[in-house]
Scaffold this motif. Structure first.
Motif, PDB file in Angstrom:
ATOM      1  N   THR A  51       0.827  -1.211   0.000  1.00 52.68           N
ATOM      2  CA  THR A  51       0.000   0.000   0.000  1.00 52.68           C
ATOM      3  C   THR A  51       0.859   1.257   0.000  1.00 52.68           C
ATOM      4  O   THR A  51       0.557   2.232  -0.688  1.00 52.68           O
ATOM      5  CB  THR A  51      -0.934  -0.005   1.233  1.00 52.68           C
ATOM      6  OG1 THR A  51      -1.671  -1.213   1.256  1.00 52.68           O
ATOM      7  CG2 THR A  51      -1.890   1.166   1.179  1.00 52.68           C
ATOM      8  N   SER A  66      -8.077   3.162  -9.945  1.00 58.12           N
ATOM      9  CA  SER A  66      -8.997   3.071  -8.806  1.00 58.12           C
ATOM     10  C   SER A  66      -8.338   2.347  -7.631  1.00 58.12           C
ATOM     11  O   SER A  66      -8.561   2.694  -6.476  1.00 58.12           O
ATOM     12  CB  SER A  66     -10.279   2.347  -9.220  1.00 58.12           C
ATOM     13  OG  SER A  66      -9.980   1.037  -9.672  1.00 58.12           O
ATOM     14  N   ASP A  67      -7.495   1.329  -7.922  1.00 60.05           N
ATOM     15  CA  ASP A  67      -6.785   0.628  -6.856  1.00 60.05           C
ATOM     16  C   ASP A  67      -5.821   1.572  -6.148  1.00 60.05           C
ATOM     17  O   ASP A  67      -5.724   1.577  -4.918  1.00 60.05           O
ATOM     18  CB  ASP A  67      -5.989  -0.562  -7.414  1.00 60.05           C
ATOM     19  CG  ASP A  67      -6.887  -1.578  -8.115  1.00 60.05           C
ATOM     20  OD1 ASP A  67      -7.945  -1.881  -7.546  1.00 60.05           O
ATOM     21  OD2 ASP A  67      -6.538  -2.032  -9.197  1.00 60.05           O
ATOM     22  N   GLU A 114      -5.972   4.885  -6.110  1.00 55.31           N
ATOM     23  CA  GLU A 114      -6.745   5.889  -5.376  1.00 55.31           C
ATOM     24  C   GLU A 114      -7.232   5.326  -4.054  1.00 55.31           C
ATOM     25  O   GLU A 114      -7.214   6.013  -3.023  1.00 55.31           O
ATOM     26  CB  GLU A 114      -7.942   6.340  -6.233  1.00 55.31           C
ATOM     27  CG  GLU A 114      -7.560   7.267  -7.362  1.00 55.31           C
ATOM     28  CD  GLU A 114      -8.770   7.645  -8.206  1.00 55.31           C
ATOM     29  OE1 GLU A 114      -9.782   6.916  -8.143  1.00 55.31           O
ATOM     30  OE2 GLU A 114      -8.692   8.657  -8.917  1.00 55.31           O
ATOM     31  N   ARG A 115      -7.674   4.054  -4.079  1.00 55.56           N
ATOM     32  CA  ARG A 115      -8.136   3.419  -2.848  1.00 55.56           C
ATOM     33  C   ARG A 115      -6.993   3.306  -1.834  1.00 55.56           C
ATOM     34  O   ARG A 115      -7.172   3.528  -0.643  1.00 55.56           O
ATOM     35  CB  ARG A 115      -8.725   2.050  -3.183  1.00 55.56           C
ATOM     36  CG  ARG A 115      -9.602   1.479  -2.080  1.00 55.56           C
ATOM     37  CD  ARG A 115     -10.210   0.145  -2.496  1.00 55.56           C
ATOM     38  NE  ARG A 115     -11.005   0.271  -3.718  1.00 55.56           N
ATOM     39  CZ  ARG A 115     -10.701  -0.320  -4.859  1.00 55.56           C
ATOM     40  NH1 ARG A 115      -9.618  -1.079  -4.962  1.00 55.56           N
ATOM     41  NH2 ARG A 115     -11.466  -0.159  -5.908  1.00 55.56           N
ATOM     42  N   ARG A 164      -6.427   6.747  -0.381  1.00 55.90           N
ATOM     43  CA  ARG A 164      -7.468   7.097   0.595  1.00 55.90           C
ATOM     44  C   ARG A 164      -7.279   6.318   1.889  1.00 55.90           C
ATOM     45  O   ARG A 164      -7.484   6.855   2.985  1.00 55.90           O
ATOM     46  CB  ARG A 164      -8.850   6.809  -0.004  1.00 55.90           C
ATOM     47  CG  ARG A 164      -9.313   7.805  -1.036  1.00 55.90           C
ATOM     48  CD  ARG A 164     -10.828   7.716  -1.256  1.00 55.90           C
ATOM     49  NE  ARG A 164     -11.232   6.403  -1.685  1.00 55.90           N
ATOM     50  CZ  ARG A 164     -11.294   6.024  -2.969  1.00 55.90           C
ATOM     51  NH1 ARG A 164     -10.953   6.874  -3.912  1.00 55.90           N
ATOM     52  NH2 ARG A 164     -11.696   4.808  -3.289  1.00 55.90           N
ATOM     53  N   THR A 165      -6.878   5.037   1.765  1.00 57.20           N
ATOM     54  CA  THR A 165      -6.656   4.228   2.959  1.00 57.20           C
ATOM     55  C   THR A 165      -5.532   4.817   3.802  1.00 57.20           C
ATOM     56  O   THR A 165      -5.643   4.926   5.030  1.00 57.20           O
ATOM     57  CB  THR A 165      -6.311   2.779   2.552  1.00 57.20           C
ATOM     58  OG1 THR A 165      -7.388   2.240   1.798  1.00 57.20           O
ATOM     59  CG2 THR A 165      -6.074   1.913   3.783  1.00 57.20           C
TER      60      THR A 165
END
Length: 694
Positions: free
Chosen positions: A556, A656-657, A659-660, A663-664
């Motif tokens: 991440t 999108s992955d 961005e997720r 955000r996480t």
């Protein structure tokens, strides 16, 4: 093609509309989906203009299952009285005469989006059928049109259809009275069917575009409620938008990164004069000098990222290709920040270098709206504003507003303006450094360069499309990976533990971090705004982390780095996550038959496999090997499961992955504590002791 039974009475009216039908691209841009959507917004914008003028606060848009579109409002309603020059009702004039409407004089609209007076009539000309109903003076008036010609449809059924028999008016048009309404109730309802003879067979209403622009319009007109109902699919979709905060809320909606500043609101106005032709009572066009007022409203904020998000509007009409108002904004912003940085050059250590436009726009999210009567657009599609005087007015408003903010003695304003100056100077230094690095790279190829990290285990191939960079977690996994890799095209770069959390760190901190700097250096395409995808040294970037909590954490962190500073790699589909197995199950075959090895990638997959083996009465080695790290595998196992192209599984990381992931990290490791506390409390009930490594 127009209907063959047009009456001679309407030749003068239809002459202009026939030109629209012959060359629709002049008026709506194209006859594909884009032109179809343009027609929708020509009708909606008329209702929005009424709301801008303070008449009505609700608009309803309905996409019917039969592909027709209906727009309803509770504004003043189209005039129904007779227009003296043509002898036609106001409704018929609006829908059959080009360059006719209430937006040419100064009495009806101070500022509006439909400035050319062709919107409703063009949509009518390009519609197989158009029905309009107007509530005024306690009555409901109605009129129908077939490809621009007024008349009556014989709707034998209860549902109107463009295929119904049509009878054109012969001697005089009739504005029918079809009902009564309460005194004081006014409004307009328009329903039309786009002409299949005009639009291409592939033209479709873009649902998401419609919802996005309705949301955008609600941001631009505070207090306006816009509802959309889409009945075309299997399920009816319904949504409504209303934002009382205006463009300040719009900026918060558009911004995706953490804020360096709060959203600043700059407002002002200016006047100018221009000479325009005005229709005299005798019917002649007379050049007349008129005084104009231009109102400017701007909301902006700087964020920690480097992407620029800018939206500009003229009388709530989007101008995606800019124009004089955008040029004025950029000129005013750059001029003011240049002067401010020069005045504080010693403190900021800025030297004699000058800011450029990209430096001040990095990380900026801004929405600019200007309102003025009769703006000059380049073409009917209104994508570029051409009114020259607006440039100086916007520039002056921006300069004045920023000066007040930077000279403010409030603690928050002083802190935020200091951060803005630090950010733009850091962007300037990063740009200069990237340019110097690029010039150096031109003089040396990658093999001659001694700047690559010593821990990089490079591949032999120079073919970018074939080569892969595998970012490996830990030195132990690196040793095994060296033996398992194909040295022709697979390069290895080990990282020690968890890299810097770039979600909170500044650009300079990120570049100063050994692990982050090594990754950027090895890929060789720069970072941030200076990132050049064409100079990347590898065709695939593969993240190889352990199949445990720490491995997910490291993955991440890496995704956040790529999303923030090397986003084109993610957008181009070059970033992958390796999928190492969790378990190794050895099936013991009887006799001399060799044992069989099966790898599983989740607990559920393991339980399913074991159940199948028990059912088939097959024996397997117990205990089952559970991998927690890549270093626990030998070279053959690592090659077979994770590195060999013939057997491995890779997950391509999409935007999108990433961005997720960002955000996480913003939630779990960002500066804002309250959302993190709420997340932990909310998730504590579902946590079991078995899920925690203790």
């Amino acid at each position: 093609m127009a209907s063959a039974d047009y009456s001679a009475r309407h030749l003068s009216v239809l002459e202009g509309l026939e030109a629209v039908r012959k060359r629709p691209g002049m008026y709506i841009g194209s006859t594909d989906s884009r032109g179809l959507m343009h027609c929708v917004w020509e009708i909606i914008d008329n209702s929005v203009d009424e709301a801008l003028g303070g008449h009505g606060s609700e608009i309803e848009i309905q996409l019917h299952a039969d592909s027709s579109v209906e727009v309803r409002d509770r504004a003043r309603g189209i005039p129904v009285d007779i227009e003296p020059k043509t002898g036609l009702s106001g409704v018929e004039v609006v829908f059959t005469k080009l360059h006719a409407g209430g937006k040419f004089g100064s009495g009806s609209y101070a500022a509006s989006g439909g400035l050319h007076g062709v919107g409703a009539s063009v949509v009518n000309a390009l519609s197989e059928r158009l029905d309009v109903e107007v509530d005024r003076d306690g009555k409901t008036y109605a009129m129908s049109f077939h490809r621009g010609e007024p008349g009556v449809f014989d709707d034998s059924g209860s549902t109107p259809t463009p295929d119904a028999p049509f009878t054109p008016f012969e001697n005089g048009s009739e504005l029918r009275i079809v009902g009564k309404v309460k005194r004081g109730v006014t409004g307009t309802r328009i329903r039309y069917w786009a002409d299949r003879q005009i639009f291409s067979s592939t033209a479709r209403f873009q649902t998401e575009e419609l919802f996005d622009r309705a949301r955008q319009t609600a941001f631009l007109v505070p207090g306006l409620s816009i509802g959309i109902t889409d009945e075309r699919g299997d399920e009816v979709r319904r949504d409504a938008f209303r934002f009382d905060g205006g463009i300040a809320e719009f900026v918060e909606h558009l911004a995706t990164d953490s804020g360096v500043t709060e959203t600043w609101r700059l407002q002002g106005s200016g006047s100018f004069t221009e000479t325009v032709p005005v229709l005299s009572p005798q019917g002649a066009m007379v050049p007349t000098e008129l005084s104009r007022e231009c109102e400017v409203d701007l909301a902006l904020r700087w964020g920690t990222g480097y992407e620029t998000t800018f939206r500009s509007f003229v009388n709530i009409i989007a101008t995606p290709k800019g124009g004089t108002h955008q040029a004025g904004f950029e000129a005013g912003l750059l001029k003011f920040l240049r002067q401010t940085v020069e005045a504080n050059a010693r403190r900021l250590k800025a030297g004699t270098d000058k800011l450029e436009k990209d430096d001040v726009l990095a990380g900026l999210t801004a929405v600019l709206t200007v309102r003025l009567p009769e703006p000059q657009f380049e073409g009917q599609t209104k994508e570029i504003l051409g009114t020259p005087a607006v440039r100086n007015i916007v520039s002056q408003v921006v300069t004045k507003g920023l000066k007040e903010r930077f000279e403010s003695t409030k603690r928050d304003d002083k802190a935020q303006t200091a951060l803005v100056l630090d950010k733009v100077v850091a962007e300037m230094k990063s740009r200069i450094s990237a340019r110097a690095h690029k010039e150096t790279q031109r003089r040396k190829n990658a093999l001659e360069s001694s700047s690559l990290p010593a821990k990089l285990v490079d591949c032999r191939s120079n073919d970018v499309a074939l080569s892969e960079l595998m970012i490996v977690e830990g030195d132990s996994a690196l040793g095994t990976a060296k033996l398992a890799r194909n040295s022709e095209f697979q390069a290895l770069l080990p990282i020690r533990g968890k890299i810097l959390n770039v979600q909170k760190a500044s650009v300079s901190d990120m570049l100063g971090n050994t692990e982050c700097a090594s990754i950027i250096q090895v890929i060789g395409a720069g970072s941030g705004r200076s990132f050049d995808l064409s100079t990347a040294r590898y065709g695939k970037i593969i993240l190889m982390s352990d199949a445990d909590v720490d491995g997910a954490h490291i993955r991440t962190l890496l995704l956040t780095l790529f999303f923030r500073y090397m986003r084109p790699l993610v957008e181009d589909g070059r970033v992958y996550a390796a999928v190492p197995p969790l378990h190794r199950v050895v099936i013991m075959n009887p006799g001399t038959k060799p044992n069989e090895t099966i790898y599983t990638y989740s607990e559920a997959e393991l339980h399913t496999l074991l159940a199948q083996l028990d059912k088939a009465k097959k024996r397997y080695q117990d205990p089952i090997q559970r991998y927690k790290g890549l270093g626990e595998m030998d070279a053959d196992q690592l090659a077979t499961t994770t590195m060999d192209k013939r057997h491995r599984t890779l997950r391509r990381v999409g935007v999108s992955d990433a961005e997720r992931a960002e955000r996480t990290f913003d939630l779990l490791m960002g500066d804002d504590v309250a959302p993190r506390k709420e997340f932990i409390i909310a998730g504590s009930e579902g946590m079991s002791r078995e899920r925690i490594d203790t």
